[in-house]
Design a protein around this motif. Sequence first.
Motif, PDB file in Angstrom:
ATOM      1  N   VAL A 603       0.852  -1.186   0.000  1.00  0.00           N
ATOM      2  CA  VAL A 603       0.000   0.000   0.000  1.00  0.00           C
ATOM      3  C   VAL A 603       0.890   1.239   0.000  1.00  0.00           C
ATOM      4  O   VAL A 603       2.092   1.155   0.194  1.00  0.00           O
ATOM      5  CB  VAL A 603      -0.944   0.009   1.219  1.00  0.00           C
ATOM      6  N   SER A 604       0.286   2.390  -0.229  1.00  0.00           N
ATOM      7  CA  SER A 604       1.043   3.612  -0.431  1.00  0.00           C
ATOM      8  C   SER A 604       1.822   4.025   0.818  1.00  0.00           C
ATOM      9  O   SER A 604       1.314   3.991   1.930  1.00  0.00           O
ATOM     10  CB  SER A 604       0.091   4.743  -0.832  1.00  0.00           C
ATOM     11  N   ASN A 605       3.074   4.401   0.601  1.00  0.00           N
ATOM     12  CA  ASN A 605       3.904   5.005   1.640  1.00  0.00           C
ATOM     13  C   ASN A 605       4.649   6.153   0.969  1.00  0.00           C
ATOM     14  O   ASN A 605       5.794   6.030   0.601  1.00  0.00           O
ATOM     15  CB  ASN A 605       4.870   3.989   2.233  1.00  0.00           C
ATOM     16  N   TYR A 606       3.918   7.258   0.784  1.00  0.00           N
ATOM     17  CA  TYR A 606       4.421   8.382   0.006  1.00  0.00           C
ATOM     18  C   TYR A 606       4.881   7.924  -1.385  1.00  0.00           C
ATOM     19  O   TYR A 606       5.921   8.331  -1.892  1.00  0.00           O
ATOM     20  CB  TYR A 606       5.543   9.108   0.759  1.00  0.00           C
ATOM     21  N   SER A 607       4.091   7.030  -1.995  1.00  0.00           N
ATOM     22  CA  SER A 607       4.335   6.564  -3.354  1.00  0.00           C
ATOM     23  C   SER A 607       3.008   6.548  -4.102  1.00  0.00           C
ATOM     24  O   SER A 607       1.946   6.750  -3.514  1.00  0.00           O
ATOM     25  CB  SER A 607       4.956   5.164  -3.349  1.00  0.00           C
ATOM     26  N   SER A 608       3.074   6.317  -5.384  1.00  0.00           N
ATOM     27  CA  SER A 608       1.890   6.416  -6.231  1.00  0.00           C
ATOM     28  C   SER A 608       1.033   5.156  -6.120  1.00  0.00           C
ATOM     29  O   SER A 608       1.019   4.300  -7.005  1.00  0.00           O
ATOM     30  CB  SER A 608       2.294   6.645  -7.689  1.00  0.00           C
ATOM     31  N   GLY A 609       0.321   5.056  -5.007  1.00  0.00           N
ATOM     32  CA  GLY A 609      -0.533   3.901  -4.778  1.00  0.00           C
ATOM     33  C   GLY A 609      -1.726   4.298  -3.943  1.00  0.00           C
ATOM     34  O   GLY A 609      -2.111   5.468  -3.867  1.00  0.00           O
ATOM     35  N   TYR A 610      -2.349   3.302  -3.310  1.00  0.00           N
ATOM     36  CA  TYR A 610      -3.505   3.514  -2.433  1.00  0.00           C
ATOM     37  C   TYR A 610      -3.111   3.169  -0.994  1.00  0.00           C
ATOM     38  O   TYR A 610      -2.260   2.308  -0.763  1.00  0.00           O
ATOM     39  CB  TYR A 610      -4.671   2.618  -2.858  1.00  0.00           C
ATOM     40  N   ILE A 611      -3.760   3.807  -0.046  1.00  0.00           N
ATOM     41  CA  ILE A 611      -3.472   3.467   1.353  1.00  0.00           C
ATOM     42  C   ILE A 611      -4.306   2.279   1.818  1.00  0.00           C
ATOM     43  O   ILE A 611      -4.080   1.748   2.903  1.00  0.00           O
ATOM     44  CB  ILE A 611      -3.713   4.672   2.288  1.00  0.00           C
ATOM     45  N   ASP A 612      -5.287   1.844   0.988  1.00  0.00           N
ATOM     46  CA  ASP A 612      -6.162   0.741   1.400  1.00  0.00           C
ATOM     47  C   ASP A 612      -6.144  -0.436   0.434  1.00  0.00           C
ATOM     48  O   ASP A 612      -6.906  -1.383   0.584  1.00  0.00           O
ATOM     49  CB  ASP A 612      -7.605   1.230   1.564  1.00  0.00           C
ATOM     50  N   LEU A 613      -5.257  -0.390  -0.585  1.00  0.00           N
ATOM     51  CA  LEU A 613      -5.209  -1.467  -1.568  1.00  0.00           C
ATOM     52  C   LEU A 613      -3.915  -1.364  -2.355  1.00  0.00           C
ATOM     53  O   LEU A 613      -3.408  -0.258  -2.589  1.00  0.00           O
ATOM     54  CB  LEU A 613      -6.396  -1.362  -2.537  1.00  0.00           C
ATOM     55  N   THR A 614      -3.377  -2.511  -2.764  1.00  0.00           N
ATOM     56  CA  THR A 614      -2.204  -2.475  -3.632  1.00  0.00           C
ATOM     57  C   THR A 614      -2.626  -2.076  -5.037  1.00  0.00           C
ATOM     58  O   THR A 614      -3.801  -2.121  -5.397  1.00  0.00           O
ATOM     59  CB  THR A 614      -1.521  -3.855  -3.691  1.00  0.00           C
ATOM     60  N   LYS A 615      -1.660  -1.690  -5.831  1.00  0.00           N
ATOM     61  CA  LYS A 615      -1.961  -1.332  -7.223  1.00  0.00           C
ATOM     62  C   LYS A 615      -2.013  -2.561  -8.125  1.00  0.00           C
ATOM     63  O   LYS A 615      -2.417  -2.478  -9.285  1.00  0.00           O
ATOM     64  CB  LYS A 615      -0.925  -0.350  -7.763  1.00  0.00           C
ATOM     65  N   LYS A 616      -1.639  -3.706  -7.610  1.00  0.00           N
ATOM     66  CA  LYS A 616      -1.580  -4.941  -8.398  1.00  0.00           C
ATOM     67  C   LYS A 616      -2.982  -5.377  -8.812  1.00  0.00           C
ATOM     68  O   LYS A 616      -3.902  -5.402  -7.996  1.00  0.00           O
ATOM     69  CB  LYS A 616      -0.915  -6.045  -7.580  1.00  0.00           C
ATOM     70  N   PRO A 617      -3.174  -5.715 -10.071  1.00  0.00           N
ATOM     71  CA  PRO A 617      -4.493  -6.202 -10.496  1.00  0.00           C
ATOM     72  C   PRO A 617      -4.730  -7.629 -10.004  1.00  0.00           C
ATOM     73  O   PRO A 617      -3.824  -8.282  -9.480  1.00  0.00           O
ATOM     74  CB  PRO A 617      -4.398  -6.160 -12.017  1.00  0.00           C
ATOM     75  N   LYS A 618      -5.945  -8.111 -10.205  1.00  0.00           N
ATOM     76  CA  LYS A 618      -6.235  -9.500  -9.833  1.00  0.00           C
ATOM     77  C   LYS A 618      -5.612 -10.453 -10.834  1.00  0.00           C
ATOM     78  O   LYS A 618      -5.003 -11.453 -10.467  1.00  0.00           O
ATOM     79  CB  LYS A 618      -7.749  -9.715  -9.750  1.00  0.00           C
ATOM     80  N   TYR A 619      -5.810 -10.146 -12.112  1.00  0.00           N
ATOM     81  CA  TYR A 619      -5.205 -10.942 -13.178  1.00  0.00           C
ATOM     82  C   TYR A 619      -4.632  -9.980 -14.205  1.00  0.00           C
ATOM     83  O   TYR A 619      -5.299  -9.058 -14.654  1.00  0.00           O
ATOM     84  CB  TYR A 619      -6.234 -11.860 -13.845  1.00  0.00           C
ATOM     85  N   ALA A 620      -3.394 -10.220 -14.592  1.00  0.00           N
ATOM     86  CA  ALA A 620      -2.689  -9.288 -15.463  1.00  0.00           C
ATOM     87  C   ALA A 620      -2.957  -9.569 -16.937  1.00  0.00           C
ATOM     88  O   ALA A 620      -3.338 -10.687 -17.330  1.00  0.00           O
ATOM     89  CB  ALA A 620      -1.183  -9.375 -15.201  1.00  0.00           C
ATOM     90  N   PHE A 621      -2.741  -8.559 -17.740  1.00  0.00           N
ATOM     91  CA  PHE A 621      -2.796  -8.714 -19.190  1.00  0.00           C
ATOM     92  C   PHE A 621      -1.856  -9.841 -19.620  1.00  0.00           C
ATOM     93  O   PHE A 621      -0.715  -9.930 -19.175  1.00  0.00           O
ATOM     94  CB  PHE A 621      -2.380  -7.410 -19.868  1.00  0.00           C
ATOM     95  N   GLY A 622      -2.344 -10.700 -20.507  1.00  0.00           N
ATOM     96  CA  GLY A 622      -1.527 -11.802 -21.019  1.00  0.00           C
ATOM     97  C   GLY A 622      -1.551 -13.053 -20.178  1.00  0.00           C
ATOM     98  O   GLY A 622      -0.938 -14.060 -20.542  1.00  0.00           O
ATOM     99  N   TYR A 623      -2.283 -13.031 -19.046  1.00  0.00           N
ATOM    100  CA  TYR A 623      -2.298 -14.163 -18.126  1.00  0.00           C
ATOM    101  C   TYR A 623      -3.238 -15.264 -18.607  1.00  0.00           C
ATOM    102  O   TYR A 623      -4.309 -15.000 -19.156  1.00  0.00           O
ATOM    103  CB  TYR A 623      -2.739 -13.690 -16.745  1.00  0.00           C
ATOM    104  N   GLY A 624      -2.847 -16.498 -18.382  1.00  0.00           N
ATOM    105  CA  GLY A 624      -3.680 -17.646 -18.696  1.00  0.00           C
ATOM    106  C   GLY A 624      -2.882 -18.924 -18.482  1.00  0.00           C
ATOM    107  O   GLY A 624      -1.713 -19.010 -18.891  1.00  0.00           O
TER     108      GLY A 624
END
Length: 746
Positions: A603-624
Amino acid sequence: MFKKFLLIPLLLIETHQVISQSKKQISPEQIESKITDLMAKMTLDEKIGQLNQYSGDWEVTGPVTNKGNKLQDVKDGKIGSMLNIRGYEHTRALQEAAMQSRLKIPLLFGQDVIHGYRVTFPIPLAEAASWDMTAIQKSARVAATEASASGIHWTFAPMVDLSRDPRWGRVMEGAGEDPYLGSMIAKARVTGFQGEGLGHTDAVMACVKHFAAYGAAIGGRDYNSVDMSLQTLWQYYLPPFKAALDAGAATFMNSFNTLNGIPATGNSYLQRDILKGKWNFTGFVVSDWGSIGEMVPHGYAANNYEAADFAIHAGSDMDMESRSYINHLAALVHNGKVNIALIDDAVRRILRKKYELGLFDDPYRFSNAACEKKTLNKPEFQEAARDVARKSIVLLKNQNQLLPLAKQTKSIALIGPLVKAESDMKGFWSVEWQNQDHIVSLFEGMQKQAGNTKLVYAQGCDVTDTSKANFAEAIKAAQSADVVVMAVGERANMSGESKSRANIHLPGVQEDLIKAIQATGKPVIVLVMAGRPLVFNWTADHVPAIVYTWWLGSEGGNAIADVLYGKYNPSGKLPMTFPQTEGQIPVYYNYLNTGRPAQDNAVSNYSSGYIDLTKKPKYAFGYGLSYTTFEYSNLKLSQDSLHNSDQLKVSFTLKNTGKYAGEEVAQLYLRDVVAQPVRPVKELKDFQKVMLQPNESKTITFVINKDKLSFYNDNLDWVSQPGMFDLFIGSASDDVRLQKSFKLID
């Protein structure tokens, strides 16, 4: 002379009396001469009639506006094209009316043939998940063959809008979020629709839409405004359109949205400067339904008279259903507002396509009862649909190798609101809306392959139910079985045009039903049927096996059963990023880094993210995933640096390390480490889909040239800049298996 579809799937399909019967040969110079002679005979009103398109009364894809006497208008030469007229009987009757006009100019018949005609293929976003250009081209080829046999000359496809927002309902109609993959698919679909060329009776004109940037509608709301830099437009949103044009696309359709404050329909920069100017497009541009008149509610034009003025000057050649041209262009010419040369240019573009189709030689060559009867719904077309459907399925999770299902399984519980879905299986934008042809549901597909396995069915709930009243029956069914297969998701009409959703979680109490069935302790396999990426975090985290089946078309149930029983090893890869929640949207893999980049799992610590969630998606482009496993090794670069004129060869070994034969989509990504303007953290630049037997290895080679290292700078120049590049090869955008760096030297 006749060839079987499965032997030559892309080039020759038995149809229309002979294979791909072509018109009499006529040179482009002869066509231009004929057009010049014809236009010399045309009155202004007859010219404007060629720019006018109406919908038929049998079906409507938009709001009806003042129908009037369309048959008489055809006879009077006031209509150049009609949409939603299909079948030899209807098209022939209207073409006969056109032959009663003074100059006997034939009509063009258009239709939204988006993913199949009589035989329905997977929705386009599902087909994109196949990453299989041969399969996608085959889908369009079959659709064109059937549609042309029913009198249709022109399909309003492919939609090549790039989209990074799954809230937008029309993501189901496109190829996802990536410009490179989208460009490859645009080319494949145009080639499939147009076959060996216009004039062949199994070819239809492609219409590339929506020009341009419609997929970036603010908030994912259909028809909404778009606001972006020109550099973003050229770098990401225009490449699929250019690829379609380079593949020979006959027509373009402009879009509903404004782009930076100007409606696309009245946007000279898009239509005159780029499409007809820089790209030298010689086909014609049709408006989207009523979009010329919609410049009035946009607040860009005061009335339809002014809207017609803006549209013809901007390069919109044909008016679909707004009646702005037919009602106002003559007055605009007489009042000196519009130069007749603008109208002549538009008319010439439209007549050129009618000549190329061979309609002046024989207006009825696409309207033949015998051809229609013997062409539609062929068994080989159904088999092609089943094959493409299998390739479109994405395996998201397979904990403890629960899939494929063991043949000795004694009983399977089929639970969920979509187990017996039939019409939904066709997805949004199926042509035969009221056709009662057989559609294979999951339940029927499983029945055909279950053998001695007992199948137990319980619905549990409907898609949007808020009640859990029927959970008990579903739990009882699950408890009685060895394995549970659940079918959940959206109804087909929950994704598509005008189907934007603010909440893209599984609707209703479906995920509660999954929790209740998972609590029985039985092995659970969840199938998600949908037209867009959905959010289903609890299911993703707790259920052992998840398969994303989208909406797969006429043969969907058979295709799903093929995958579940291991007759086909799933090979699909996601063409869009799946978010953890709507708050991450837009979320996509090829983002720009920041001065304070956040970690994927923090989560965000003075970085470009959220304080309540990671920026990581559930499933990434190209995944399978696959039922087998693949090993990447032995990465080699032909050199550590290259000059602008050089080519860099990249090779590696791909090995099937599992026990099933399977296909892997090996993906090549690049990053320009330092550039002005800044470049994304990675960009897809190539891929190969490779079939390997167990323990088989192959050397895979990619070639990197200057074009793969170039981009649009702030001046919209296509440039490359010297410096270091990172190279990534892997199974998904977030699953890099091999990595090296090289240097571009000026």
